[in-house]
Design a protein around this motif. Structure first.
Motif, PDB file in Angstrom:
ATOM      1  N   VAL A  47     -23.228 -14.176  22.833  1.00  0.00           N
ATOM      2  CA  VAL A  47     -24.137 -13.573  23.805  1.00  0.00           C
ATOM      3  C   VAL A  47     -25.593 -13.723  23.364  1.00  0.00           C
ATOM      4  O   VAL A  47     -26.504 -13.723  24.193  1.00  0.00           O
ATOM      5  N   LEU A  48     -25.830 -13.872  22.064  1.00  0.00           N
ATOM      6  CA  LEU A  48     -27.198 -14.037  21.583  1.00  0.00           C
ATOM      7  C   LEU A  48     -27.814 -15.319  22.132  1.00  0.00           C
ATOM      8  O   LEU A  48     -29.024 -15.381  22.373  1.00  0.00           O
ATOM      9  N   GLY A  49     -26.994 -16.332  22.326  1.00  0.00           N
ATOM     10  CA  GLY A  49     -27.504 -17.548  22.960  1.00  0.00           C
ATOM     11  C   GLY A  49     -27.860 -17.327  24.409  1.00  0.00           C
ATOM     12  O   GLY A  49     -28.799 -17.942  24.936  1.00  0.00           O
ATOM     13  N   THR A  50     -27.138 -16.431  25.063  1.00  0.00           N
ATOM     14  CA  THR A  50     -27.428 -16.115  26.464  1.00  0.00           C
ATOM     15  C   THR A  50     -28.720 -15.332  26.600  1.00  0.00           C
ATOM     16  O   THR A  50     -29.580 -15.665  27.415  1.00  0.00           O
ATOM     17  N   VAL A  51     -28.882 -14.269  25.796  1.00  0.00           N
ATOM     18  CA  VAL A  51     -30.066 -13.428  25.940  1.00  0.00           C
ATOM     19  C   VAL A  51     -31.320 -14.156  25.467  1.00  0.00           C
ATOM     20  O   VAL A  51     -32.430 -13.805  25.883  1.00  0.00           O
ATOM     21  N   ARG A  52     -31.166 -15.150  24.617  1.00  0.00           N
ATOM     22  CA  ARG A  52     -32.325 -15.897  24.157  1.00  0.00           C
ATOM     23  C   ARG A  52     -33.059 -16.564  25.321  1.00  0.00           C
ATOM     24  O   ARG A  52     -34.279 -16.776  25.258  1.00  0.00           O
ATOM     25  N   LYS A  53     -32.330 -16.848  26.390  1.00  0.00           N
ATOM     26  CA  LYS A  53     -32.938 -17.509  27.547  1.00  0.00           C
ATOM     27  C   LYS A  53     -33.611 -16.521  28.497  1.00  0.00           C
ATOM     28  O   LYS A  53     -34.311 -16.928  29.418  1.00  0.00           O
ATOM     29  N   ASP A  54     -33.373 -15.220  28.297  1.00  0.00           N
ATOM     30  CA  ASP A  54     -33.989 -14.195  29.145  1.00  0.00           C
ATOM     31  C   ASP A  54     -35.145 -13.577  28.373  1.00  0.00           C
ATOM     32  O   ASP A  54     -34.947 -12.807  27.437  1.00  0.00           O
ATOM     33  N   GLU A 103     -21.805  -9.598  31.303  1.00  0.00           N
ATOM     34  CA  GLU A 103     -22.208  -9.636  29.899  1.00  0.00           C
ATOM     35  C   GLU A 103     -22.816  -8.307  29.441  1.00  0.00           C
ATOM     36  O   GLU A 103     -23.269  -8.205  28.303  1.00  0.00           O
ATOM     37  N   ARG A 104     -22.817  -7.281  30.311  1.00  0.00           N
ATOM     38  CA  ARG A 104     -23.572  -6.066  30.007  1.00  0.00           C
ATOM     39  C   ARG A 104     -23.134  -5.425  28.689  1.00  0.00           C
ATOM     40  O   ARG A 104     -23.964  -5.002  27.890  1.00  0.00           O
ATOM     41  N   GLY A 105     -21.846  -5.332  28.454  1.00  0.00           N
ATOM     42  CA  GLY A 105     -21.372  -4.699  27.234  1.00  0.00           C
ATOM     43  C   GLY A 105     -21.882  -5.393  25.987  1.00  0.00           C
ATOM     44  O   GLY A 105     -22.367  -4.758  25.044  1.00  0.00           O
ATOM     45  N   ARG A 106     -21.779  -6.723  25.966  1.00  0.00           N
ATOM     46  CA  ARG A 106     -22.207  -7.471  24.777  1.00  0.00           C
ATOM     47  C   ARG A 106     -23.728  -7.453  24.622  1.00  0.00           C
ATOM     48  O   ARG A 106     -24.241  -7.428  23.500  1.00  0.00           O
ATOM     49  N   VAL A 107     -24.452  -7.460  25.752  1.00  0.00           N
ATOM     50  CA  VAL A 107     -25.908  -7.369  25.668  1.00  0.00           C
ATOM     51  C   VAL A 107     -26.323  -6.006  25.106  1.00  0.00           C
ATOM     52  O   VAL A 107     -27.231  -5.906  24.272  1.00  0.00           O
TER      53      VAL A 107
END
Length: 416
Positions: A219-226, A353-357
């Motif tokens: 998920v860290l790769g996902t939030v890096r884009k936000d 992805e809310r839980g992992r974020v």
């Protein structure tokens, strides 16, 4: 990002589906702090080990750093009611074990270390599932309000936990006091057995497939884009590493320096701790009652800057009155920054992805407090505790300004 229209003030407290949850969470947080008061006293009197004191800090926050994202993945996949109940039962089990060891006089160092780690794991497991439940109870429109009130009630638990813990010590003693502490975890545990909300009721989105520790960290790769979420994570990490638990840990030092001649040093120490705590409580209720400060990125950045600035003022001043005022404003700024960042992360996170974020936010926020012990230990030895707090405040102010530039720059690039 789109901010929901302001909800009616204190609406979540007027709701019978949400109010017991918030009160129960506050009581559980009080139980958490009562346990610290009692067990830390017993551990020091039994072992007189400075290394164990350091381990107490590390064991509490390290699980957040290493396992929060995985805890968030569990919250995304399973019924959050059962996860929180599991965490509360683990808290109660730890208190029960402490009580049995105190009663039988068989406490050993390795047993203390195991129980401290289990206590930290319970808090880590609780965090993301708690926030998922808030979204489920309140919905998007009332979420900022729910996050503020939840943070305020938890601050009340932190503020009055030591007071109640001291009363239990004086009236019941260490053994029966720690047994009595189990009661504080029961209201939340029992309420969750009755509520229909699961943390997924509104959107019905569950994570599918096997939950592994490695997959969770993707998920860290996902939030890096936000850029907005990433900015909130950076602010949380900066606050935790630069100041974090340093103020509470170092308060005896400031109490000695700020105590006027002939005054009671213990009374001054208590007043300083109370000022910091009451600042968070008053700040939370003020934010909810006034509605003047919206949960925006600007608010998160400015409150992080004032958090660092008022901490610096507290460390600089030699006046007890100024120090007390600075601590109240520090607590106010801290709860504003924390609740705003938490709400923004919830609102921005994709449903799937809310839980992992949320787990990532716990890792960057509470988890990074693991390093605040290193901050105060290393810098405090080199330059002294007050200068350490000044440096930490300056780092937070500068870091928050750079984070604001990062968010703005990323937004402009996204528009091109």
């Amino acid at each position: 990002m789109t901010i929901p229209a302001p909800a009616p003030k204190f609406a979540v407290l007027r709701s019978w589906k949400t109010a017991p949850y918030l009160v129960g969470a506050g009581l559980a947080m009080m139980g958490d702090n009562i346990e610290h008061v009692i067990t830390y006293l017993v551990l020091w009197n039994t072992f007189h080990s400075p290394i164990l004191v350091g381990f107490q800090l590390v064991s509490h926050w390290l699980p957040y750093l290493l396992l929060s994202v995985y805890a968030g993945a569990l919250a995304q996949r399973f019924d959050c009611r059962r996860i929180i109940q599991g965490a509360q039962i683990l808290f109660m089990f730890v208190s029960l074990c402490w009580g049995i060891l105190f009663l039988t006089g068989t406490l050993q160092l390795w047993q203390a270390c195991v129980l401290l780690v289990l206590h930290g794991l319970a808090g880590c497991l609780w965090g993301p599932a708690e926030q998922m439940m808030l979204y489920d109870f309140a919905g998007r429109e009332q979420l900022p309000s729910a996050v503020r009130i939840n943070a305020t009630f938890r601050s009340l638990g932190v503020l009055f936990g030591p007071v109640v813990g001291s009363v239990l010590l004086l009236t019941l003693g260490t053994t029966w006091g720690i047994f009595a502490n189990i009661v504080f975890y029961l209201p939340l545990t029992l309420f969750l057995a009755r509520t229909k909300f699961t943390g997924h009721s509104r959107e019905g989105v569950y994570q599918t497939g096997r939950v592994s520790l490695w997959q969770s960290f993707r998920v860290l790769g996902t939030v890096r884009k936000d850029h907005v979420i990433m900015g909130m994570l950076i602010l949380a990490a900066l606050a935790s590493v630069s100041i974090g638990a340093v103020l509470q840990t170092a308060m005896p030092v400031f109490g000695n320096e700020l105590t006027p001649a002939g005054a009671d040093g213990e009374l001054v120490y208590g007043a300083l701790l109370f000022a910091l705590g009451i600042g968070g409580v008053v700040g939370g209720f003020f934010l909810e009652a006034s509605g003047w400060i919206p949960p925006t990125v600007r608010t998160a950045v400015i409150s992080s800057i004032t958090f660092g600035a008022f901490a610096m003022l507290f460390a600089f001043t030699g006046s007890l009155v100024v120090a007390l005022i600075a601590l109240v404003l520090t607590g106010f700024s801290q709860i504003t920054a924390t609740s705003t960042g938490q709400a923004i992360v919830q609102l921005e996170a994709p449903a799937a992805e809310r839980g992992r974020v949320l787990g990532a936010y716990s890792m960057f926020g509470p988890g990074m407090q693991t390093f605040s012990g290193v901050t105060i230990g290393a810098l405090g030895t080199l330059v002294g505790i007050p200068i350490t707090v000044v440096i930490g405040g300056a780092v937070l102010v500068a870091g928050a300004l750079l984070t604001a530039l990062y968010i703005r720059g990323s937004a402009r690039r996204a528009e091109v």
